[in-house]
Design an enzyme around this catalytic site. Sequence first.
Site, PDB file in Angstrom:
ATOM      1  N   ASN A  60       0.875  -1.170   0.000  1.00 29.44           N
ATOM      2  CA  ASN A  60       0.000   0.000   0.000  1.00 29.44           C
ATOM      3  C   ASN A  60       0.914   1.222   0.000  1.00 29.44           C
ATOM      4  OD1 ASN A  60      -1.787   2.052   0.569  1.00 29.44           O
ATOM      5  ND2 ASN A  60      -2.239   1.368   2.666  1.00 29.44           N
TER       6      ASN A  60
ATOM      7  N   LYS B 141       0.233   4.249  -0.324  1.00 24.51           N
ATOM      8  CA  LYS B 141      -0.388   5.462   0.251  1.00 24.51           C
ATOM      9  C   LYS B 141      -0.132   6.658  -0.675  1.00 24.51           C
ATOM     10  CE  LYS B 141      -0.160   3.319   4.740  1.00 24.51           C
ATOM     11  NZ  LYS B 141      -0.101   3.451   6.193  1.00 24.51           N
TER      12      LYS B 141
ATOM     13  N   HIS C  63      -9.462   1.267   4.765  1.00 23.36           N
ATOM     14  CA  HIS C  63      -8.210   1.492   5.497  1.00 23.36           C
ATOM     15  C   HIS C  63      -8.478   2.496   6.625  1.00 23.36           C
ATOM     16  CE1 HIS C  63      -4.165   2.716   6.501  1.00 23.36           C
ATOM     17  NE2 HIS C  63      -3.749   1.618   5.910  1.00 23.36           N
TER      18      HIS C  63
ATOM     19  N   GLU D 218      -6.896   4.932   7.620  1.00 24.59           N
ATOM     20  CA  GLU D 218      -6.668   6.336   7.249  1.00 24.59           C
ATOM     21  C   GLU D 218      -7.868   6.896   6.488  1.00 24.59           C
ATOM     22  OE1 GLU D 218      -2.817   5.628   5.486  1.00 24.59           O
ATOM     23  OE2 GLU D 218      -2.048   5.175   7.492  1.00 24.59           O
TER      24      GLU D 218
ATOM     25  N   GLU E 235      -5.434  -4.602  10.599  1.00 24.63           N
ATOM     26  CA  GLU E 235      -4.398  -3.591  10.787  1.00 24.63           C
ATOM     27  C   GLU E 235      -4.660  -2.829  12.076  1.00 24.63           C
ATOM     28  OE1 GLU E 235      -2.439  -2.606   6.755  1.00 24.63           O
ATOM     29  OE2 GLU E 235      -4.078  -1.212   7.078  1.00 24.63           O
TER      30      GLU E 235
ATOM     31  N   GLY F 291       2.516   2.499  10.677  1.00 31.62           N
ATOM     32  CA  GLY F 291       3.476   3.578  10.476  1.00 31.62           C
ATOM     33  C   GLY F 291       4.173   4.020  11.754  1.00 31.62           C
TER      34      GLY F 291
ATOM     35  N   SER G 161       3.490  -1.890  10.401  1.00 32.43           N
ATOM     36  CA  SER G 161       4.938  -1.958  10.651  1.00 32.43           C
ATOM     37  C   SER G 161       5.543  -3.326  10.347  1.00 32.43           C
ATOM     38  CB  SER G 161       5.263  -1.524  12.095  1.00 32.43           C
ATOM     39  OG  SER G 161       4.864  -0.185  12.305  1.00 32.43           O
TER      40      SER G 161
HETATM   41  P1  PGA Z   1       2.881   0.427   7.612  1.00 32.31           P
HETATM   42  O1  PGA Z   1       1.400   0.622   7.000  1.00 32.31           O
HETATM   43  O2  PGA Z   1       3.427  -0.853   7.058  1.00 32.31           O
HETATM   44  O3  PGA Z   1       3.643   1.643   7.160  1.00 32.31           O
HETATM   45  O4  PGA Z   1       2.715   0.370   9.097  1.00 32.31           O
HETATM   46  C1  PGA Z   1       0.536  -0.469   6.814  1.00 32.31           C
HETATM   47  C2  PGA Z   1      -0.767   0.005   6.231  1.00 32.31           C
HETATM   48  O5  PGA Z   1      -1.282   1.044   6.666  1.00 32.31           O
HETATM   49  O6  PGA Z   1      -1.339  -0.635   5.312  1.00 32.31           O
END
Ligand code: PGA
Length: 254
Positions: free
Chosen positions: A11, A13, A100, A102, A170, A176, A216
């Site tokens: 992803n 983003k 997601h 976000e 998640e 992140g 992460s």
């Molecule tokens: P990350 O994000 O690996 O940077 O923690 C995962 C995600 O939000 O899909």
Amino acid sequence: MSARRPMIAGNWKMNGLLADGKALAAGVADKRKGIGADAPFDILVCPPFPLITTVVDAVAGSGVAVGGQDCHMNVSGAHTGDTSATMLKDAGCGFAIVGHSERRTDHGETDATVKAKAEAALAAGLKVIVCIGETLEEREAGKTIDINKSQLNGSLPDGATAENCIVAYEPVWAIGTGKVATPEQAQEVHAAIRAELTAMVGGDIAGGMRILYGGSMKPGNAAELMGQADIDGGLIGGAALKVEDFWGIAEAAK
Ligand code: PGA
């Protein structure tokens, strides 16, 4: 690792300009081509919308799939700034991520919105990755399993099968942040998700449906996470932006 075929999904983003996306996609495509037709896992990259056609071209013939990071619930119309699942399909995508955290936070998406988007993706002929996960506050209040069950019930599209639908767990506190869930913490939730899926869609579909972990994930922690009975791959953010890191995670799925 189970009999379910692992999926390693990147992803990206809101990261990358055309040249970056092209180089990243070409790098992943080269790695994927290097292992030939018998790859033991599926590889997916989900770039920002303006990069999709460039990335589709860059991975053509490699076995790497491309997906959108979101889609609208309608096919077309007066929805300024949105992109429909049909448009993603038309641009060469095979997948859409929906729900997601976000999107849920930045755009106020509810479970009902996520479900409608997931159903639009299926109707357009895409496969869908439905994201769920608890916040730190919810975890600390002991509500982790309840929150994930309730998001799953509200967000899973009607008509979900093991072939057209993937769930991504998640934990919001791990996205992140560098704070990865322990394999035990992740497995506990994945097992609860699969049990709830069994109640919702029956054991056959639930047993075949892939449940990805996201938050992460890195080459150094991927093997242990994906070694858990109900963890069938990863949805990767930060580490998906470097070919070596992303591929290091894919190799851990073997
Ligand atoms: P990350 O994000 O690996 O940077 O923690 C995962 C995600 O939000 O899909």
